[in-house]
Design an enzyme around this catalytic site. Structure first.
Site, mmCIF file in Angstrom:
data_model
loop_
_atom_site.group_PDB
_atom_site.id
_atom_site.type_symbol
_atom_site.label_atom_id
_atom_site.label_comp_id
_atom_site.label_asym_id
_atom_site.label_seq_id
_atom_site.Cartn_x
_atom_site.Cartn_y
_atom_site.Cartn_z
ATOM 1 N N SER A 19 1.938 -14.069 4.389
ATOM 2 C CA SER A 19 2.473 -14.176 3.029
ATOM 3 C C SER A 19 2.488 -12.798 2.375
ATOM 4 C CB SER A 19 1.599 -15.112 2.203
ATOM 5 O OG SER A 19 2.084 -15.156 0.871
ATOM 6 N N LYS A 43 6.035 -15.804 -0.378
ATOM 7 C CA LYS A 43 5.129 -14.947 -1.162
ATOM 8 C C LYS A 43 4.269 -15.823 -2.064
ATOM 9 C CE LYS A 43 3.392 -11.449 -3.450
ATOM 10 N NZ LYS A 43 2.404 -10.552 -2.804
ATOM 11 N N ASN A 67 -1.696 -1.360 0.285
ATOM 12 C CA ASN A 67 -0.855 -1.945 -0.751
ATOM 13 C C ASN A 67 -1.677 -2.392 -1.947
ATOM 14 O OD1 ASN A 67 -0.695 -5.068 -1.448
ATOM 15 N ND2 ASN A 67 -1.580 -4.852 0.568
ATOM 16 N N MET A 69 0.174 -4.450 -4.502
ATOM 17 C CA MET A 69 1.381 -5.030 -5.092
ATOM 18 C C MET A 69 1.083 -5.691 -6.438
ATOM 19 S SD MET A 69 3.426 -4.167 -2.714
ATOM 20 C CE MET A 69 4.955 -5.025 -3.081
ATOM 21 N N ASN A 125 -4.115 -18.993 -1.718
ATOM 22 C CA ASN A 125 -4.537 -17.603 -1.523
ATOM 23 C C ASN A 125 -5.732 -17.309 -2.418
ATOM 24 O OD1 ASN A 125 -4.886 -14.878 -1.385
ATOM 25 N ND2 ASN A 125 -2.746 -14.330 -1.825
ATOM 26 N N CYS A 128 -6.472 -12.282 -2.995
ATOM 27 C CA CYS A 128 -5.694 -11.097 -3.357
ATOM 28 C C CYS A 128 -6.636 -10.070 -3.993
ATOM 29 C CB CYS A 128 -4.577 -11.427 -4.343
ATOM 30 S SG CYS A 128 -3.704 -9.911 -4.856
ATOM 31 N N ILE A 190 -7.469 -12.831 8.428
ATOM 32 C CA ILE A 190 -7.937 -12.330 7.152
ATOM 33 C C ILE A 190 -6.771 -11.867 6.261
ATOM 34 C CG2 ILE A 190 -10.154 -11.534 8.070
ATOM 35 C CD1 ILE A 190 -8.930 -8.673 8.183
ATOM 36 N N ASN A 191 -7.073 -11.770 4.969
ATOM 37 C CA ASN A 191 -6.202 -11.031 4.074
ATOM 38 C C ASN A 191 -6.527 -9.553 4.271
ATOM 39 O OD1 ASN A 191 -4.586 -10.245 1.786
ATOM 40 N ND2 ASN A 191 -5.001 -12.245 0.862
ATOM 41 N N GLY A 219 -2.944 -3.629 9.187
ATOM 42 C CA GLY A 219 -2.482 -2.939 10.394
ATOM 43 C C GLY A 219 -3.588 -2.709 11.408
ATOM 44 N N THR A 270 1.704 -6.199 8.263
ATOM 45 C CA THR A 270 2.085 -4.781 8.289
ATOM 46 C C THR A 270 3.137 -4.473 9.354
ATOM 47 O OG1 THR A 270 -0.065 -4.082 7.424
ATOM 48 C CG2 THR A 270 1.193 -2.459 8.685
HETATM 49 O O1 LIG Z 1 -3.178 -11.514 -1.272
HETATM 50 C C1 LIG Z 1 -2.646 -10.390 -1.311
HETATM 51 N N1 LIG Z 1 -3.017 -9.456 -0.423
HETATM 52 C C2 LIG Z 1 -2.531 -8.210 -0.461
HETATM 53 O O2 LIG Z 1 -2.949 -7.365 0.345
HETATM 54 N N2 LIG Z 1 -1.577 -7.877 -1.394
HETATM 55 C C3 LIG Z 1 -0.948 -8.889 -2.145
HETATM 56 C C4 LIG Z 1 -0.580 -8.427 -3.531
HETATM 57 O O3 LIG Z 1 -1.117 -7.394 -4.019
HETATM 58 O O4 LIG Z 1 0.219 -9.163 -4.158
HETATM 59 N N3 LIG Z 1 -1.691 -10.104 -2.229
#
Ligand SMILES: O=C1NC(=O)NC(C(=O)O)N1
Length: 310
Positions: A19, A43, A67, A69, A125, A128, A190-191, A219, A270
């Site tokens: 995601s 997403k 990231n 985001m 999720n 984040c 994992i995230n 990555g 990644t």
């Molecule tokens: O769960 C998330 N993991 C990430 O590494 N980045 C995104 C984000 O920042 O939206 N969300």
């Protein structure tokens, strides 16, 4: 060869996007729908549209990505509409992802999904790392427990949780004990590894703007941690909770290792961002070659069969 049974459904192959990658807009999602991914996920949605953090907020680096985001997305309704129309158009399983800013927001979105005609799987999720001021829910065990207990008072559709990496055996034990209390369909580990820092070697400067350059790491950097989390939950969770392995999948060998640790489905983030949806063709070729070389006909022949040293 690569067919994977998950949720009483036979996926052509275990691969899907993570995601957040290639899944913000319907055009990106349509590209995944026609790719060779076995499934795809949207997403993470918040109730209303979010712009997310200021750019630059994503950066590819030699060994992975960083990231921050900040959960930019087009809002819950946009994704629900797409999901409802897609499930009439294609067999390809589409996962919903939700990331509320509070328990109440998560409950509200999941109540809408429960009441809707959406027939697919939802990923909650809880991990984040990039919303300034918002700690990762799944690092708060009590909050995670409370959130899941409130959700399962009403939610009857398939639900998985996206977890951050843990780095302590006691945390694996505590988290598994909580997760085992609930009728979860899967755990996705994992995230990204939260709040890493990458420095541009030529400018003495960070490479992303939010949070003074701190961001989630993905990555090649994260594979050992991802494999450990997949293995730790595979060996601790009740068998009806499957594991989706995410983190550091670049080659068929990386995919093979996640499966050896016990993963059922595999998410690519990644490297999908770097390579595009054709990566799913390459990963399937490489994994199939490895299985042939080892004499395996199906993934079930070796899933979870990681050897330790006696
Ligand atoms: O769960 C998330 N993991 C990430 O590494 N980045 C995104 C984000 O920042 O939206 N969300």
């Amino acid at each position: 060869m690569l067919t994977t049974n998950f949720l009483d459904f036979d996926f052509d192959n275990p691969f899907m996007n993570a995601s957040g990658v290639h899944c913000m807009t319907t055009s990106e999602l349509d590209e995944l729908a026609v790719s060779n991914a076995g499934a795809y996920i949207m997403k993470s949605a918040t109730p209303e549209k979010r712009d997310g953090n200021p750019a630059p907020r994503y950066f590819d680096v030699p060994l992975g990505s960083i990231n921050s985001m900040g959960l930019p997305n087009l809002g819950f309704k946009y994704y629900l509409e797409y999901a409802l129309q897609q499930q009439e158009r294609t067999e390809r399983p589409l996962f919903f992802s939700v990331a509320g800013m509070s328990v109440a927001e998560n409950i509200a979105m999941l109540k809408e999904i429960e009441a809707s005609d959406f027939k697919g799987v939802t990923e909650l999720n809880l991990s984040c790392p990039n919303v300034p001021g918002k700690p990762q829910v799944a690092y708060d065990f009590e909050l995670t427990d409370k959130t899941l207990s409130r959700i399962f008072e009403f939610f009857t559709k398939p639900l998985g949780v996206k977890l951050p990496p843990y780095f302590d055996m006691a945390h694996f034990d505590q988290m598994a004990a909580i997760l085992n209390k609930y009728p979860l369909t899967y755990v996705n580990s994992i995230n990204s590894i939260g709040n890493g820092l990458y420095i541009d070697p030529t400018s003495d400067q960070v490479v992303i703007k939010p949070k003074d350059g701190f961001g989630g790491i993905g990555g090649e950097y994260v594979k050992p941690t991802a494999l450990a989390n997949v293995r730790a939950f595979y060996t601790r969770l009740k068998p009806e909770i499957k594991i989706i392995g995410t983190g550091g999948i670049i080659t068929g060998q990386d995919a093979y290792e996640h499966l050896l640790c016990g993963a059922t489905m595999l998410q690519v983030g990644t490297q999908l961002q770097k390579e595009g949806p054709m990566i799913f063709d390459r990963l399937q070729e490489e994994l199939t070659a490895i299985m042939k070389a080892k004499g395996y006909k199906t993934i079930a022949d070796f899933r979870g069969q990681l050897k330790t040293i006696a």
